[in-house]
Design a protein around this motif. Structure first.
Motif, short mmCIF file in Angstrom:
data_model
loop_
_atom_site.label_atom_id
_atom_site.label_comp_id
_atom_site.label_asym_id
_atom_site.label_seq_id
_atom_site.Cartn_x
_atom_site.Cartn_y
_atom_site.Cartn_z
N UNK A 110 44.08 29.73 40.11
CA UNK A 110 44.14 30.95 40.91
C UNK A 110 44.06 30.64 42.40
N UNK A 111 43.21 29.70 42.77
CA UNK A 111 43.13 29.22 44.16
C UNK A 111 44.46 28.59 44.54
N UNK A 112 44.98 27.73 43.66
CA UNK A 112 46.27 27.07 43.93
C UNK A 112 47.37 28.09 44.15
N UNK A 113 47.38 29.14 43.34
CA UNK A 113 48.40 30.18 43.45
C UNK A 113 48.30 30.89 44.80
N UNK A 114 47.09 31.23 45.22
CA UNK A 114 46.92 31.90 46.52
C UNK A 114 47.44 31.03 47.66
N UNK A 115 47.29 29.71 47.54
CA UNK A 115 47.74 28.80 48.60
C UNK A 115 49.25 28.80 48.78
N UNK A 116 49.98 29.33 47.81
CA UNK A 116 51.45 29.38 47.92
C UNK A 116 51.91 30.53 48.83
N UNK A 117 51.01 31.41 49.22
CA UNK A 117 51.38 32.55 50.06
C UNK A 117 51.49 32.13 51.52
N UNK A 118 52.19 32.95 52.30
CA UNK A 118 52.24 32.73 53.75
C UNK A 118 50.90 33.06 54.39
N UNK A 119 50.24 34.09 53.87
CA UNK A 119 48.92 34.48 54.35
C UNK A 119 48.04 34.85 53.17
N UNK A 120 46.74 34.59 53.33
CA UNK A 120 45.73 35.07 52.39
C UNK A 120 44.82 36.03 53.15
N UNK A 121 44.66 37.23 52.61
CA UNK A 121 43.61 38.14 53.10
C UNK A 121 42.61 38.29 51.98
N UNK A 122 41.32 38.28 52.35
CA UNK A 122 40.28 38.22 51.32
C UNK A 122 39.21 39.27 51.58
N UNK A 123 38.57 39.70 50.52
CA UNK A 123 37.43 40.59 50.66
C UNK A 123 36.21 39.75 51.04
N UNK A 124 35.20 40.43 51.56
CA UNK A 124 33.98 39.71 51.94
C UNK A 124 33.19 39.21 50.74
N UNK A 125 33.60 39.60 49.53
CA UNK A 125 32.94 39.10 48.32
C UNK A 125 33.81 38.07 47.59
N UNK A 126 34.93 37.67 48.18
CA UNK A 126 35.83 36.70 47.55
C UNK A 126 35.19 35.32 47.51
#
Length: 264
Positions: A110-126
């Motif tokens: 799941x972390x690896x998948x997020x890294x494929x994006x141009x940007x990651x936006x995250x919640x403060x509980x991520x």
């Protein structure tokens, strides 16, 4: 498992298996690759948002489906691994903006998948974690390529070897996360970014994204040569002519980056 919606030119792909924190089975990875490839071919789609259902992004691979390595034919597992990499290739070749929305856990694949994006936006509980070492595995879905390019080799080693959890604020400080927001504001911010980026020249964006992906592999002369060819296309595009006309009329540009005024 994969839910797709399209609104105002922004496609949203939702990993939809909240009972398992959206863990990725082999079938889910195939569905995801098919969806990304289809959306890349769809001219009406100008941006992509990738998220998870139920308050989590993705817990990684479906551990319940894994078997002991000594009991499985290595060649057949390798073939399955190559097939599971299709979403990485699809996202790497996606010519439009991709924004990953991470709430809750982004573990392992799941972390690896997020890294494929141009940007990651995250919640403060991520929470992010390359948990592979806990299972005697190495990072997959391209993380050994994407992560060191974002945070450098030393920090990558620390996260990979330790398999420790990375809270959202630390991920932002490392340069992995663009914005950290309250969970309830996360979806709106992702859509705001996607809508803004969808107003860019699709040709210029696609060429810029490709050249950025190659920046560590090309020498400077080769990059300048590729830049010249790409810029020649952009300078003769209808988008440029309209942008220049708007400038002459003293009108604001079609593309403006949305400020993040939400404080946490």
């Amino acid at each position: 498992m994969i839910r797709t919606t399209i609104e105002n030119g922004v496609a949203t792909l939702t990993l939809d298996n909240p009972g398992r924190k959206n863990a990725l089975s082999a079938s889910a990875l195939g569905e995801l690759a098919d969806a990304v490839e289809s959306l890349n071919r769809d001219a009406t789609v100008r941006a992509l948002v990738l998220c998870g259902a139920g308050g989590d992004f993705c817990a990684g691979g479906d551990v319940s489906a894994m078997q002991g390595g000594a009991q499985v034919d290595t060649a057949s597992v390798r073939r399955r691994m190559i097939e599971s990499q299709r979403p990485c290739a699809a996202l790497a070749g996606f010519d439009k903006p991709v924004i990953a929305v991470v709430d809750g856990v982004a573990y392992g694949a799941g972390f690896s998948l997020a890294l494929m994006a141009d940007f990651i936006v995250a919640s403060d509980r991520a929470r992010f974690c390359l948990a592979f070492a806990r299972m005697g595995l190495l990072p997959d879905l391209g993380a050994l390529h994407t992560l060191p390019r974002m945070i450098g080799a030393q920090r990558t080693r620390e996260l990979v070897y330790s398999a420790r959890e990375l809270p959202a604020r630390e991920a932002q400080a490392l340069g992995l996360v663009l914005d950290v927001l309250p969970a309830e504001a996360l979806g709106a911010r992702a859509q705001e970014l996607a809508l803004a980026m969808s107003t860019q020249s699709p040709e210029a964006f696609a060429m810029t994204k490709r050249l950025l992906a190659q920046t560590f592999e090309r020498d400077f002369g080769a990059l300048l040569d590729a830049e010249a060819g790409a810029q020649a296309i952009a300078l003769t595009s209808p988008y440029l002519r309209e942008a220049a006309a708007r400038f002459a009329r003293k009108e604001p540009p079609a593309f403006r980056w949305p400020r993040n005024d939400i404080k946490t």
